[in-house]
Write a protein that holds these residues in place. Structure first.
Motif, PDB file in Angstrom:
ATOM      1  N   GLN A 288     -80.620  16.011  -0.649  1.00 51.09           N
ATOM      2  CA  GLN A 288     -81.141  16.641  -1.859  1.00 51.09           C
ATOM      3  C   GLN A 288     -80.050  17.105  -2.822  1.00 51.09           C
ATOM      4  OE1 GLN A 288     -83.285  19.815   0.347  1.00 51.09           O
ATOM      5  NE2 GLN A 288     -82.102  21.309  -0.860  1.00 51.09           N
ATOM      6  N   ASN A 289     -79.041  17.811  -2.332  1.00 56.87           N
ATOM      7  CA  ASN A 289     -78.004  18.307  -3.236  1.00 56.87           C
ATOM      8  C   ASN A 289     -76.995  17.235  -3.623  1.00 56.87           C
ATOM      9  OD1 ASN A 289     -79.144  20.785  -3.439  1.00 56.87           O
ATOM     10  ND2 ASN A 289     -77.547  21.895  -2.366  1.00 56.87           N
TER      11      ASN A 289
ATOM     12  N   ASP B  19     -72.833  24.867  -0.528  1.00 62.19           N
ATOM     13  CA  ASP B  19     -74.067  24.702   0.248  1.00 62.19           C
ATOM     14  C   ASP B  19     -73.771  24.072   1.604  1.00 62.19           C
ATOM     15  OD1 ASP B  19     -77.105  24.557   0.475  1.00 62.19           O
ATOM     16  OD2 ASP B  19     -76.588  22.436   0.646  1.00 62.19           O
TER      17      ASP B  19
ATOM     18  N   SER C 157     -85.570  18.451  -5.715  1.00 65.86           N
ATOM     19  CA  SER C 157     -84.860  17.264  -5.255  1.00 65.86           C
ATOM     20  C   SER C 157     -85.281  16.885  -3.840  1.00 65.86           C
ATOM     21  CB  SER C 157     -83.352  17.508  -5.311  1.00 65.86           C
ATOM     22  OG  SER C 157     -82.638  16.355  -4.915  1.00 65.86           O
ATOM     23  N   HIS C 158     -85.427  17.897  -2.973  1.00 64.56           N
ATOM     24  CA  HIS C 158     -85.880  17.648  -1.598  1.00 64.56           C
ATOM     25  C   HIS C 158     -87.201  16.902  -1.603  1.00 64.56           C
ATOM     26  CE1 HIS C 158     -86.173  18.832   2.747  1.00 64.56           C
ATOM     27  NE2 HIS C 158     -87.466  18.669   2.488  1.00 64.56           N
TER      28      HIS C 158
ATOM     29  N   GLY D 127     -83.144  22.535  -6.112  1.00 64.77           N
ATOM     30  CA  GLY D 127     -82.870  21.939  -4.805  1.00 64.77           C
ATOM     31  C   GLY D 127     -84.151  21.557  -4.096  1.00 64.77           C
TER      32      GLY D 127
ATOM     33  N   SER E 129     -83.157  17.006   3.526  1.00 63.49           N
ATOM     34  CA  SER E 129     -82.333  18.157   3.130  1.00 63.49           C
ATOM     35  C   SER E 129     -80.892  17.732   2.879  1.00 63.49           C
ATOM     36  CB  SER E 129     -82.371  19.224   4.233  1.00 63.49           C
ATOM     37  OG  SER E 129     -83.674  19.745   4.395  1.00 63.49           O
TER      38      SER E 129
END
Length: 614
Positions: free
Chosen positions: A325-326, A343, A283-284, A280, A322
Motif C-alpha cells: 500500500q505505501n 512506516d 491504497s490498501h 494509506g 499492507s
C-alpha cells in the motif's frame, strides 16, 4: 410525520419498475429514523418441494462469523398469487419454504440496521449503507442468476454503488448474487466527485461532515491509480467507487469487487498523521481490488457464504496488501520517502516487540483467522495475518531481489498470480512456489518451511543492509563501519516494565511472555496499586516510571482477583526514541540499486545521511 414501519404498503405496489433480471430485490428506506427497512426478494419460478433461502453468516473482507441474521424479523414467504407459504428456520442464516407447486416465491422481512463499525448495514435519517451479505437473502438455486436492486428512498437522497445503474433512479443491476454481495450501496445525503485516471473512471462518495479536503483526496487518489502498473498489467474494473464515512467514532475499511468503504472519525483527516492513515487505507483497499478480489487462494473460491472459508495463505491476501500500500503511494509521489521508510521501521519495531512471533507461524495464523482472538494470549502466543504477513512479504521480496540479481521482485509474484490464477481459478502453496522458482531458478521449499510454516525469525540487520539501510532509534550515535551500525551500547534506553495497561486505568492489558513482569508473577487483569508503597494513579503512571532506570528493582503492589499482593519487579530496557531507517555509514552503488529495485524510488539520502530536500 413519517409513516410508521407497520403502515408500509406492499412493496409490489410501491415499485413499478419492470423486472428485467431473474431475481428482484426491493428495499423501502423511507422511514429511516428507527434504523428499519422492509425488504422483498422475488425469485422466479420455483419447483415444488422445499425451497432454501439463506442470509450469509459472514461478509466478504472480514474472516469472521457474524450474527447477520439477528436483524431480521417478520419473515414471510408468498406464492405468485400472494398466498402465504409455510416457512421453517433451519439454521441461523437459513430458512426452508414449503412449495406445493411451481410458482414464483416472494420473501419479505423487516430489517434492522444500526451497525456501522462492522460495515454491514446502517440506516439513519441521513443515509443507508447496505452490504448485501447482511441485507439481501439469496437462494443457492438462483445464486448464478442476474439480479436487480431497487431502492425506495426519501426525497433528496442519491444512490451509489460499484454495480451498474439500472434504467431508473436508485436501481442497480448485477450479473449474479456474488457481484451483488461484493458491491455495497451508499444512498443518502453525501458529497460526490467523479474523476478519471490511467484509463479508468472513479467516484468519491463521502457521507458525514468532517475536516476532510475533497480536492486533496481526489488529487491523491488520482495519483494512486497511476502507480498500480508497477505490479499489474491492467485493471480488473472500468469504474471504481471510494465510499468514505466521516463518523462519530467508528473506523475501519473493507475491500469490495470494484469499490471500498473507509470509515474514520470525522475530524481525523486534516492533520498529516491522520491523513496518512486515510490515504494509506485507501491504497490498501485499492490493492485489494487485485489481491483478493481478482485473484485469491484456494479455499476462498468460490465463497461459501454459510461457513468458514479456510486458507493458509490469508497472509498473502492481507499482509501483502499492507506491504504494497505505501509503496504505491511513494511511487505516485503521494507520500515522501521518509514517510515510507518510517512506516517500514515502525512495523519492524512492533514485530520485534511481539512475543507471539516466536510461537506462531504466519501459515498457522492464516488458518486460525476465523477463530482469532485478541488480548494477552494473542499478544504472547499469536501473530496476525496483517502485520506478520507484511513481514513475510518483506522477507520474500528481499529474497527474490537477491536471488534474481534484481531482475525480479515480489511484485512479479503478484503479476503472475493475476495473470495465471484470476477467478474462477485459485492458487495454492504449490503455485506460489512454482512462480518463485520461475523467477529465481531456485527451489523455495526450504525458505517456505523456515519462514512461512515456522515462526518468522528474521535478521533485519542483514536484510536491510542489502538496501544500504539500518534500523535506528532516535538518539542513537551516528556513523560506524559495522553493517548493522546499531549496537545495543550505542542506544539510549528507557525503562520497560514488561506490560501494557488498559487505556485510562492501572489494569494490566498484556504481560510480555518470559519478560521480567511475567517472571515476577504479574498477569493480565491485575490492577496496580502502588510502587514502593506509594499510591499510583492512571494518569501519573508514566511519570512515576520515569523516576527509575533500567535494572532498578521496585516493589509493586497490585490486586489479583480482589486480593492484595506484592512482588519485586526488575525493570527492563527498550531503545529510547522513534524507530527509523537510516543509511549505513558507507553505501555502495550496488546497495543503492537494490534500494531502487525494491521500493521503486531513488536513493533519498544525502552524503550526510539526511533526507535530500525535495
Amino acid at each position: 410525520m413519517e409513516p410508521k414501519i407497520t403502515a408500509f404498503l406492499p412493496l409490489s405496489l410501491i415499485f413499478t419498475i419492470p423486472a428485467f433480471a431473474a431475481v428482484d430485490y426491493r428495499i423501502d428506506l423511507r422511514s429511516p429514523a428507527h434504523h428499519l427497512a422492509r425488504v422483498e426478494a422475488e425469485f422466479p419460478e420455483v419447483k415444488s418441494g422445499e425451497f432454501t433461502v439463506n442470509l450469509p453468516v459472514w461478509r466478504t473482507g472480514k474472516y469472521e462469523v457474524l450474527p447477520l441474521a439477528d436483524g431480521i424479523r417478520q419473515f414471510v414467504a408468498k406464492d405468485s398469487a400472494g398466498k402465504p407459504l409455510p416457512v421453517r428456520r433451519s439454521a441461523s442464516g437459513e430458512w426452508k419454504v414449503a412449495v406445493s407447486q411451481p410458482t414464483s416465491v416472494t420473501i419479505s422481512y423487516q430489517l434492522y440496521a444500526d451497525e456501522l463499525g462492522q460495515r454491514t448495514r446502517h440506516i439513519d435519517a441521513s443515509h443507508a449503507y447496505l452490504d448485501a451479505s447482511s441485507v439481501f437473502v439469496y437462494s443457492p438455486e438462483f445464486r448464478a442468476e442476474p439480479v436487480t436492486v431497487s431502492l425506495n428512498v426519501p426525497d433528496g437522497w442519491q444512490s451509489h454503488s460499484g454495480m451498474d445503474s439500472g434504467t431508473q433512479a436508485h436501481t442497480f443491476v448485477a450479473p449474479n448474487y456474488d457481484v451483488l454481495v461484493d458491491s455495497p450501496i451508499e444512498t443518502g445525503i453525501s458529497h460526490h466527485r467523479r474523476f478519471s485516471s490511467a484509463g479508468q473512471d472513479y467516484e468519491l462518495v463521502v457521507w458525514g461532515e468532517g475536516n476532510y479536503d475533497l480536492d486533496k483526496m481526489v488529487t491523491d487518489l488520482t495519483k494512486l491509480a497511476t502507480s498500480a502498473g508497477a505490479i499489474w498489467d491492467d485493471a480488473p474494473f472500468k469504474r471504481y467507487v471510494y465510499m468514505v464515512h466521516a463518523t462519530s467514532g467508528a473506523s475501519g475499511a473493507t475491500e469490495h469487487l470494484n469499490s471500498t468503504v473507509i470509515q474514520l472519525p470525522r475530524f481525523m483527516f486534516r492533520e498529516r498523521k491522520d491523513y496518512l492513515r486515510f490515504i494509506g487505507t485507501a491504497s490498501h483497499e485499492f490493492v485489494h481490488t487485485w489481491n483478493v478480489k481478482a485473484y485469491r487462494p484456494t479455499g476462498l473460491v468460490p465463497y461459501d457464504y454459510q461457513a468458514e472459508n479456510l486458507s493458509e495463505l490469508l497472509w498473502i491476501a492481507e499482509g501483502s496488501t499492507s506491504y504494497f500500500q505505501n509503496q504505491l503511494l511513494a511511487r505516485a509521489g503521494v507520500i515522501s520517502a521518509k514517510e515510507l521508510l518510517d512506516d517500514i521501521a515502525t512495523r519492524i519495531d512492533k514485530h520485534q516487540k511481539l512475543p507471539g512471533r516466536e510461537i506462531q507461524s504466519v501459515a498457522e495464523a492464516s488458518l486460525g483467522q476465523w477463530v482469532g482472538q485478541g488480548g494477552d494470549y494473542a499478544h504472547n502466543h499469536s501473530v496476525n495475518i496483517y502485520s506478520e504477513g507484511y513481514m513475510a512479504s518483506l522477507a520474500l521480496d528481499l529474497a527474490i531481489l537477491k536471488d534474481s540479481n534484481l531482475k525480479h521482485s515480489y511484485r512479479d509474484v503478484h503479476r503472475a498470480l493475476y495473470r495465471d490464477f484470476a477467478i474462477p481459478k485459485s492458487y495454492g502453496v504449490a503455485d506460489v512456489k512454482a512462480i518463485l522458482q520461475q523467477l529465481t531458478g531456485k527451489d523455495y521449499s526450504p525458505w517456505w518451511q523456515a519462514h512461512i510454516e515456522s515462526p518468522l525469525a528474521l535478521d533485519f540487520d542483514e536484510l536491510l543492509s542489502r538496501a544500504g539501510l539500518k534500523l535506528n532509534y532516535g538518539g542513537d550515535s551516528k556513523g560506524g563501519s559495522e553493517a548493522n551500525g546499531n549496537k545495543e551500547s550505542e542506544r539510549k534506553q528507557k525503562v520497560a516494565p514488561g506490560f501494557s495497561l488498559v487505556n485510562g486505568s492501572l489494569k494490566l492489558a498484556t504481560v510480555d511472555r518470559g519478560g521480567n513482569a511475567w517472571e515476577a508473577g504479574l498477569g493480565a487483569g491485575n490492577e496496580l496499586v502502588a510502587i514502593n508503597g506509594l499510591k499510583l494513579s492512571a494518569d501519573g503512571f508514566e511519570k512515576r516510571l520515569a523516576d527509575f532506570k533500567p535494572g532498578d528493582s521496585i516493589k509493586v503492589s497490585f490486586f489479583a482477583d480482589d486480593k492484595l499482593s506484592e512482588t519485586t519487579l526488575v525493570l527492563g530496557a527498550l531503545p529510547d526514541g522513534k524507530a527509523e531507517l537510516k543509511p549505513l555509514a558507507k553505501v555502495s552503488r550496488e546497495q543503492k540499486a537494490f534500494f531502487k529495485a525494491w521500493l521503486g524510488i531513488d536513493w533519498p539520502f544525502d552524503d550526510k545521511g539526511g533526507y535530500k530536500k525535495a
